[in-house]
Design a protein around this motif. Structure first.
Motif, PDB file in Angstrom:
ATOM      1  N   ASN A 259       0.832  -1.219   0.000  1.00 32.91           N
ATOM      2  CA  ASN A 259       0.000   0.000   0.000  1.00 32.91           C
ATOM      3  C   ASN A 259       0.863   1.264   0.000  1.00 32.91           C
ATOM      4  OD1 ASN A 259      -2.362  -1.411   0.034  1.00 32.91           O
ATOM      5  ND2 ASN A 259      -2.635  -1.324   2.254  1.00 32.91           N
ATOM      6  N   ARG A 260       1.886   1.247   0.870  1.00 30.22           N
ATOM      7  CA  ARG A 260       2.744   2.435   0.992  1.00 30.22           C
ATOM      8  C   ARG A 260       3.433   2.738  -0.337  1.00 30.22           C
ATOM      9  NH1 ARG A 260       4.264   0.678   6.228  1.00 30.22           N
ATOM     10  NH2 ARG A 260       5.962  -0.507   5.304  1.00 30.22           N
ATOM     11  N   LEU A 261       3.953   1.690  -0.970  1.00 33.78           N
ATOM     12  CA  LEU A 261       4.673   1.906  -2.223  1.00 33.78           C
ATOM     13  C   LEU A 261       3.715   2.382  -3.316  1.00 33.78           C
ATOM     14  CD1 LEU A 261       7.270   1.796  -3.853  1.00 33.78           C
ATOM     15  CD2 LEU A 261       6.762  -0.585  -4.410  1.00 33.78           C
ATOM     16  N   SER A 262       2.521   1.792  -3.337  1.00 37.27           N
ATOM     17  CA  SER A 262       1.550   2.184  -4.362  1.00 37.27           C
ATOM     18  C   SER A 262       1.231   3.674  -4.242  1.00 37.27           C
ATOM     19  CB  SER A 262       0.291   1.330  -4.207  1.00 37.27           C
ATOM     20  OG  SER A 262      -0.678   1.733  -5.118  1.00 37.27           O
ATOM     21  N   THR A 263       1.075   4.160  -3.008  1.00 38.88           N
ATOM     22  CA  THR A 263       0.801   5.589  -2.794  1.00 38.88           C
ATOM     23  C   THR A 263       1.965   6.437  -3.306  1.00 38.88           C
ATOM     24  OG1 THR A 263      -0.405   4.953  -0.827  1.00 38.88           O
ATOM     25  CG2 THR A 263       0.158   7.279  -1.004  1.00 38.88           C
ATOM     26  N   LYS A 264       3.195   5.993  -2.994  1.00 41.52           N
ATOM     27  CA  LYS A 264       4.366   6.767  -3.431  1.00 41.52           C
ATOM     28  C   LYS A 264       4.440   6.819  -4.955  1.00 41.52           C
ATOM     29  CE  LYS A 264       7.284   6.078   0.595  1.00 41.52           C
ATOM     30  NZ  LYS A 264       8.302   5.262   1.206  1.00 41.52           N
ATOM     31  N   LEU A 265       4.135   5.704  -5.601  1.00 38.22           N
ATOM     32  CA  LEU A 265       4.177   5.668  -7.068  1.00 38.22           C
ATOM     33  C   LEU A 265       3.133   6.624  -7.632  1.00 38.22           C
ATOM     34  CD1 LEU A 265       4.550   1.809  -7.580  1.00 38.22           C
ATOM     35  CD2 LEU A 265       6.269   3.513  -8.160  1.00 38.22           C
ATOM     36  N   ASP A 266       1.924   6.542  -7.083  1.00 34.41           N
ATOM     37  CA  ASP A 266       0.852   7.432  -7.548  1.00 34.41           C
ATOM     38  C   ASP A 266       1.274   8.894  -7.399  1.00 34.41           C
ATOM     39  OD1 ASP A 266      -0.878   5.489  -8.389  1.00 34.41           O
ATOM     40  OD2 ASP A 266      -1.878   5.299  -6.451  1.00 34.41           O
ATOM     41  N   ASN A 267       1.868   9.210  -6.232  1.00 32.43           N
ATOM     42  CA  ASN A 267       2.293  10.586  -5.993  1.00 32.43           C
ATOM     43  C   ASN A 267       3.366  11.034  -6.979  1.00 32.43           C
ATOM     44  OD1 ASN A 267       0.510  10.789  -3.930  1.00 32.43           O
ATOM     45  ND2 ASN A 267       2.013  10.386  -2.295  1.00 32.43           N
ATOM     46  N   ALA A 268       4.115  10.050  -7.488  1.00 29.18           N
ATOM     47  CA  ALA A 268       5.176  10.387  -8.443  1.00 29.18           C
ATOM     48  C   ALA A 268       4.658  10.387  -9.881  1.00 29.18           C
ATOM     49  CB  ALA A 268       6.325   9.391  -8.305  1.00 29.18           C
ATOM     50  N   GLY A 269       3.348  10.213 -10.019  1.00 29.13           N
ATOM     51  CA  GLY A 269       2.762  10.262 -11.366  1.00 29.13           C
ATOM     52  C   GLY A 269       2.792   8.925 -12.093  1.00 29.13           C
ATOM     53  N   ILE A 270       3.035   7.839 -11.341  1.00 35.40           N
ATOM     54  CA  ILE A 270       3.026   6.506 -11.963  1.00 35.40           C
ATOM     55  C   ILE A 270       1.772   5.784 -11.457  1.00 35.40           C
ATOM     56  CG2 ILE A 270       4.228   4.280 -12.116  1.00 35.40           C
ATOM     57  CD1 ILE A 270       6.861   5.817 -11.563  1.00 35.40           C
ATOM     58  N   SER A 271       0.820   5.546 -12.345  1.00 36.01           N
ATOM     59  CA  SER A 271      -0.441   4.954 -11.882  1.00 36.01           C
ATOM     60  C   SER A 271      -0.195   3.530 -11.399  1.00 36.01           C
ATOM     61  CB  SER A 271      -1.467   4.953 -13.009  1.00 36.01           C
ATOM     62  OG  SER A 271      -0.944   4.259 -14.109  1.00 36.01           O
ATOM     63  N   SER A 272      -0.785   3.202 -10.232  1.00 37.85           N
ATOM     64  CA  SER A 272      -0.529   1.871  -9.671  1.00 37.85           C
ATOM     65  C   SER A 272      -1.710   1.405  -8.836  1.00 37.85           C
ATOM     66  CB  SER A 272       0.722   1.926  -8.798  1.00 37.85           C
ATOM     67  OG  SER A 272       0.431   2.592  -7.585  1.00 37.85           O
ATOM     68  N   SER A 273      -1.703   0.105  -8.563  1.00 38.28           N
ATOM     69  CA  SER A 273      -2.682  -0.488  -7.643  1.00 38.28           C
ATOM     70  C   SER A 273      -1.967  -1.525  -6.808  1.00 38.28           C
ATOM     71  CB  SER A 273      -3.771  -1.221  -8.420  1.00 38.28           C
ATOM     72  OG  SER A 273      -4.853  -0.392  -8.652  1.00 38.28           O
ATOM     73  N   ALA A 274      -2.437  -1.692  -5.574  1.00 29.00           N
ATOM     74  CA  ALA A 274      -1.852  -2.745  -4.737  1.00 29.00           C
ATOM     75  C   ALA A 274      -2.818  -3.920  -4.710  1.00 29.00           C
ATOM     76  CB  ALA A 274      -1.613  -2.217  -3.328  1.00 29.00           C
ATOM     77  N   ILE A 275      -2.278  -5.120  -4.683  1.00 23.10           N
ATOM     78  CA  ILE A 275      -3.122  -6.308  -4.684  1.00 23.10           C
ATOM     79  C   ILE A 275      -2.608  -7.237  -3.581  1.00 23.10           C
ATOM     80  CG2 ILE A 275      -1.764  -7.240  -6.632  1.00 23.10           C
ATOM     81  CD1 ILE A 275      -4.140  -8.711  -7.612  1.00 23.10           C
ATOM     82  N   HIS A 276      -3.450  -7.513  -2.622  1.00 22.56           N
ATOM     83  CA  HIS A 276      -3.042  -8.396  -1.525  1.00 22.56           C
ATOM     84  C   HIS A 276      -4.262  -8.923  -0.793  1.00 22.56           C
ATOM     85  CE1 HIS A 276      -3.928  -4.978   0.995  1.00 22.56           C
ATOM     86  NE2 HIS A 276      -3.014  -4.252   0.406  1.00 22.56           N
ATOM     87  N   GLY A 277      -4.015  -9.747   0.196  1.00 25.91           N
ATOM     88  CA  GLY A 277      -5.085 -10.462   0.891  1.00 25.91           C
ATOM     89  C   GLY A 277      -6.105  -9.586   1.608  1.00 25.91           C
ATOM     90  N   ASN A 278      -5.770  -8.328   1.884  1.00 26.00           N
ATOM     91  CA  ASN A 278      -6.738  -7.461   2.563  1.00 26.00           C
ATOM     92  C   ASN A 278      -7.730  -6.826   1.601  1.00 26.00           C
ATOM     93  OD1 ASN A 278      -5.734  -7.880   5.027  1.00 26.00           O
ATOM     94  ND2 ASN A 278      -4.997  -5.801   5.408  1.00 26.00           N
TER      95      ASN A 278
END
Ligand code: AMP
Length: 440
Positions: A259-278
């Motif tokens: 989740n943390r990394l996905s937010t950082k990527l988004d903030n840097a202009g790289i669209s992303s999604s996190a996928i995990h058990g939650n």
């Protein structure tokens, strides 16, 4: 045996294979299909990416369509047990494709979604069922699923099912399945546990062994970058931007890390999604869909969530954190370089992960080039590599520090480590968890 026709598959199955664009059988298919057609039990060492799904699905479809049941009512004649929802869904998609020319109905069932629609579909009658063990057991215990007509059983990714703690569910499910049946077991490794299971569930199996673990490793171009922990995200962003990579699967150890990394990527202009058990099933499917149709550039995943993801021609995998189990590295990089395509896998390695890198190199029997990217030279990279006990001590110290900084909490943080699998993503992460929560 150079063609699918040589293997003895019927013309209708051959037509579906041609439609799918397959020209020649992969090694696992060439070796597994003939004994399956002959009705033998098969014990196969093969991991995702080798074409194993078609290796068991094609001969099953051939056998069931060539020998239809006497009465008109559809009964479940084949069952595939598999560890994760994603893998189950993927297998179901493949079954649909391969059975496009025959009168055949299949269904996939897994946890995390409503059980009633699954019960209704089972009532309507199906020929083949793909299931994760927990949900299937629920269905059996509710008398919603009749497994007494099973002719062919597949235990897919059996090593993962054991790792994920499904063994008791599987044993219980077995009680609903006739002992007189054909059984196929697929596993990436033949561990002691797998041999025990094989002895218990298979009869005189034909042993099929292709694609040793390092085959994937040979196909995928790999490199690692030295870095400091606190500049890892920046380095990942830099590499993705500089390389103009548009479809990147990134692995993290924990759900929170994802989740943390996905937010950082988004903030840097790289669209992303996190996928995990939650994440809910719907959220996972949306993320996967977005990634497949390239509206999302980066998918950040934990190991277990990524099992079974089949993304055609995935070009890049980044190990944001190295896994502590070397075999997981091989599974991860196997997401790229599939079906003979080439791919690239990068690992971001900080000082305290050097021991993991060494273990991985030992397993794949290959040195991974270790580079330093300009502007990201690590401040902490002593000539002497930290020992495993030093790394553990450091980890414990950091966790203690984190806890103190955060103050009291009611729930565990999710940064805990466990030796075997990603604790936070494993369905049986703790003995304390209820059996219902355990199931995927
Ligand atoms: P699997 O190991 O079953 O997950 O399959 C890995 C990938 O290989 C999937 O995308 C399959 O569609 C593809 N595949 C399987 N068999 C073949 C084949 N004989 N020729 C080309 N691609 C294949």
């Amino acid at each position: 045996m150079n063609t699918f026709a040589d293997l003895g598959l019927s013309s209708k199955i051959l037509k579906a294979i041609t439609d799918k664009g397959y020209e020649t059988p992969s090694p696992i298919q060439a070796q597994a299909i003939p004994p399956v057609l002959k009705g033998k039990d098969v014990l196969a060492a093969a991991q995702t990416g080798t074409g194993k799904t078609a290796g068991f699905t094609l001969p099953i479809l051939h056998k069931l369509s060539e020998n239809p049941t006497q009465n008109k009512r559809r009964v479940i004649r084949s069952l595939v047990l598999t560890p994760t929802r994603e893998l189950a869904a993927q297998i179901k998609t493949n079954i649909d494709e391969y059975s496009s020319q025959i009168d055949f109905k299949s269904l996939v069932v897994f946890g995390g979604v409503g059980i009633n629609p699954q019960i209704n579909k089972l009532r309507a009658g199906i020929d083949m069922l793909v299931a994760t063990p927990g949900r299937l057991l629920d269905l059996c215990q509710q008398n919603a699923c009749d497994l007494s007509n099973i002719e062919i059983l597949v235990l897919d990714e059996a090593d993962r099912m054991l790792d994920m703690g499904f063994i008791n569910d599987i044993k219980k499910v077995m009680k609903y399945i006739p002992t007189k049946r054909q059984t196929l077991l697929f596993s990436a490794t033949f561990s002691k546990e797998i041999k025990i299971i094989a002895k218990q569930f298979l009869t005189n199996p034909v042993l099929v062994e292709v694609a040793a673990q390092n085959t994937t490793a040979e196909r995928v171009e790999q490199r690692a970058y030295r870095c400091d922990q606190n500049t890892k995200a920046e380095l990942a962003i830099h590499l993705i931007k500089q390389g103009e990579w548009n479809q990147v699967l990134v692995f993290t150890k924990t759900k929170h890390g994802a989740n943390r990394l996905s937010t950082k990527l988004d903030n840097a202009g790289i669209s992303s999604s996190a996928i995990h058990g939650n994440k809910s099933q719907g959220a996972r499917e949306r993320a996967l869909q977005g990634f497949k149709n390239k509206s999302i550039r980066v998918l950040v995943a934990t190991d277990i969530a990524a099992r079974g993801l089949d993304i055609a021609n995935l070009p890049y995998v980044i190990n944001y954190e190295l896994p502590n189990i070397p075999a997981d590295y091989v599974h991860r990089i196997g997401r790229t370089g599939r079906a003979g395509e080439s791919g690239e896998a990068l690992s971001l390695v900080c000082n305290n992960e050097r021991a993991f890198l060494k273990e991985i190199e030992k397993l794949i029997n290959k040195k991974i080039p270790l580079l330093t990217e300009d502007g990201f030279t690590p401040e902490l990279w002593p000539a002497r590599m930290p020992s495993a006990s030093e790394v553990q001590k450091e980890d414990a110290e950091r966790k203690k520090q984190n806890r103190q900084n955060r103050g009291p909490r009611t729930r565990s943080s999710g940064n805990n480590q466990r030796p075997k699998t990603d604790k936070n993503n494993s369905p049986n992460s703790s003995k304390r968890s209820s059996s219902r929560r355990r199931r995927k």
